[in-house]
Design an enzyme around this catalytic site. Sequence first.
Site, short mmCIF file in Angstrom:
data_model
loop_
_atom_site.label_atom_id
_atom_site.label_comp_id
_atom_site.label_asym_id
_atom_site.label_seq_id
_atom_site.Cartn_x
_atom_site.Cartn_y
_atom_site.Cartn_z
N TYR A 142 0.84 -1.20 0.00
CA TYR A 142 0.00 0.00 0.00
C TYR A 142 0.88 1.26 0.00
CZ TYR A 142 -3.43 3.34 2.00
OH TYR A 142 -4.25 4.42 2.25
N LYS A 146 1.29 4.16 -2.82
CA LYS A 146 0.99 5.57 -2.54
C LYS A 146 2.19 6.45 -2.90
CE LYS A 146 -3.26 5.50 -1.12
NZ LYS A 146 -4.31 6.05 -1.98
P1 NAD Z 1 -12.54 2.50 1.49
O1 NAD Z 1 -11.92 1.17 1.32
O2 NAD Z 1 -13.47 2.73 2.61
O3 NAD Z 1 -13.28 2.92 0.16
C1 NAD Z 1 -12.75 2.69 -1.11
C2 NAD Z 1 -13.91 2.53 -2.05
O4 NAD Z 1 -13.36 2.21 -3.33
C3 NAD Z 1 -14.83 1.36 -1.67
O5 NAD Z 1 -16.16 1.80 -1.61
C4 NAD Z 1 -14.63 0.35 -2.78
O6 NAD Z 1 -15.81 -0.37 -3.13
C5 NAD Z 1 -14.17 1.24 -3.93
N1 NAD Z 1 -13.42 0.50 -4.93
C6 NAD Z 1 -12.50 -0.48 -4.73
N2 NAD Z 1 -12.06 -0.95 -5.89
C7 NAD Z 1 -12.71 -0.26 -6.86
C8 NAD Z 1 -12.69 -0.30 -8.26
N3 NAD Z 1 -11.92 -1.17 -8.93
N4 NAD Z 1 -13.49 0.56 -8.93
C9 NAD Z 1 -14.27 1.44 -8.28
N5 NAD Z 1 -14.35 1.51 -6.94
C10 NAD Z 1 -13.58 0.66 -6.24
O7 NAD Z 1 -11.33 3.55 1.52
P2 NAD Z 1 -11.34 5.02 2.14
O8 NAD Z 1 -10.92 4.90 3.55
O9 NAD Z 1 -12.59 5.73 1.82
O10 NAD Z 1 -10.10 5.65 1.35
C11 NAD Z 1 -10.28 6.41 0.19
C12 NAD Z 1 -8.91 6.86 -0.27
O11 NAD Z 1 -8.25 7.58 0.78
C13 NAD Z 1 -7.97 5.71 -0.64
O12 NAD Z 1 -7.13 6.11 -1.68
C14 NAD Z 1 -7.14 5.54 0.61
O13 NAD Z 1 -5.90 4.98 0.33
C15 NAD Z 1 -7.01 6.97 1.07
N6 NAD Z 1 -6.72 7.06 2.50
C16 NAD Z 1 -7.64 6.67 3.42
C17 NAD Z 1 -7.33 6.76 4.78
C18 NAD Z 1 -8.31 6.37 5.83
O14 NAD Z 1 -7.94 6.34 7.01
N7 NAD Z 1 -9.55 6.08 5.50
C19 NAD Z 1 -6.08 7.27 5.17
C20 NAD Z 1 -5.14 7.61 4.19
C21 NAD Z 1 -5.48 7.54 2.85
C1 AKB Z 2 -4.64 2.52 6.51
O1 AKB Z 2 -4.50 2.29 7.72
O2 AKB Z 2 -4.29 1.77 5.60
C2 AKB Z 2 -5.21 3.87 6.14
C3 AKB Z 2 -4.11 4.86 5.91
C4 AKB Z 2 -3.52 5.57 7.05
O3 AKB Z 2 -3.72 5.05 4.80
N1 AKB Z 2 -6.13 4.28 7.15
#
Ligand code: NAD
Ligand code: AKB
Length: 316
Positions: A142, A146
């Site tokens: 991951y 990123k």
């Molecule tokens: P999540 O897993 O809750 O949501 C991701 C969504 O993407 C899901 O609804 C899933 O169905 C959809 N998805 C997966 N594969 C797909 C595809 N092939 N086509 C279309 N949709 C697809 O993730 P999140 O927490 O909402 O994160 C969103 C973004 O933010 C990601 O890039 C993640 O890396 C980044 N991020 C999240 C966090 C966090 O703590 N939530 C922290 C850092 C970065």
């Molecule tokens: C994870 O734990 O993978 C995410 C992030 C910090 O990117 N919440």
Amino acid sequence: MEKLLVIGCAGQIGSELTIELRNLYGNENVIATDIKQAPDDIVESGPFEILDVLDEKKLGETVDRYKITQIYHLAAILSGNAEKNPVKSWEINMQSLLNVMELAKEKKLSKIFWPSSIAVFGPSTPRVDTPQYTVMEPNTVYGISKLAGERWLEYYFNKYGIDGRGLRYPGLISYKTEAGGGTTDYAVEIFYEAVKNSSYECFLDANTYLPMMFMEDAVKATIDIMEADAEKINIRSSYNVAGISFSPKEIAAEIKKLMPEFSISYKPDFRQAIADSWPQSIDDSHARKDWGLRNTYDLKRMTKVMLEEVSKKLKG
Ligand code: NAD
Ligand code: AKB
């Protein structure tokens, strides 16, 4: 008139950001998509389509059909889940971004939002007040995806002038949608288990400090960077954003102040090694200076809101 496409609208961030974007830009101007069904409020308040971001053809058709001008690309496989299927996760995280950036180039889209993560840092990075520019040797699939994504974002800006903007989100804490399989998920699960069972078995050690942020602040930061004048965006890879740093022991103590019967135990699993490779706290001074990032939730305020909202939700 801006027309926005949200990819991954059913996830932890998408389910809240989509509604906020609709409030700002108008329901019909924010096209929500995901590979799975979205929550009712998204489906009922505006256009929603099932879309696999790896399906380049359908992605292009969707952009044409709705005359999309901006994309918020949120689809990804998060740290914990990505370790279970590294090659597939690399493909989803990387190819999806390339599909979006190529489309941005071809269709001359005005802006792209793509979130990075604190996962871009690794064990050789200074872990306290991690600077914007430092050693970056992530050791999770991951984190590698990123970091590569950040490089691509900057590359498309330098080479083709694509206005891509990114944030290195810390762990996000929210009550609307479950966390999506990451290492920071414990800080969401703990509230559900506190309300359901008054106890929680944590998959990280008591003293594992990680940076976190309440969803309201994350959504605001996302909209703020996207609305900022282009000349204020000096960093074209992704900006550090700090939020609040705490350990499982500290969040448990905060919950205990409001729920004295709550107890926590610790059984670290494979995610401990991931957490140990990430920063404990972040220096986000560039984001503050360049486009005015501001955080409004501390641990106390966030804990109170989470307990109240999760209780309401579980009581139906
Ligand atoms: P999540 O897993 O809750 O949501 C991701 C969504 O993407 C899901 O609804 C899933 O169905 C959809 N998805 C997966 N594969 C797909 C595809 N092939 N086509 C279309 N949709 C697809 O993730 P999140 O927490 O909402 O994160 C969103 C973004 O933010 C990601 O890039 C993640 O890396 C980044 N991020 C999240 C966090 C966090 O703590 N939530 C922290 C850092 C970065
Ligand atoms: C994870 O734990 O993978 C995410 C992030 C910090 O990117 N919440």
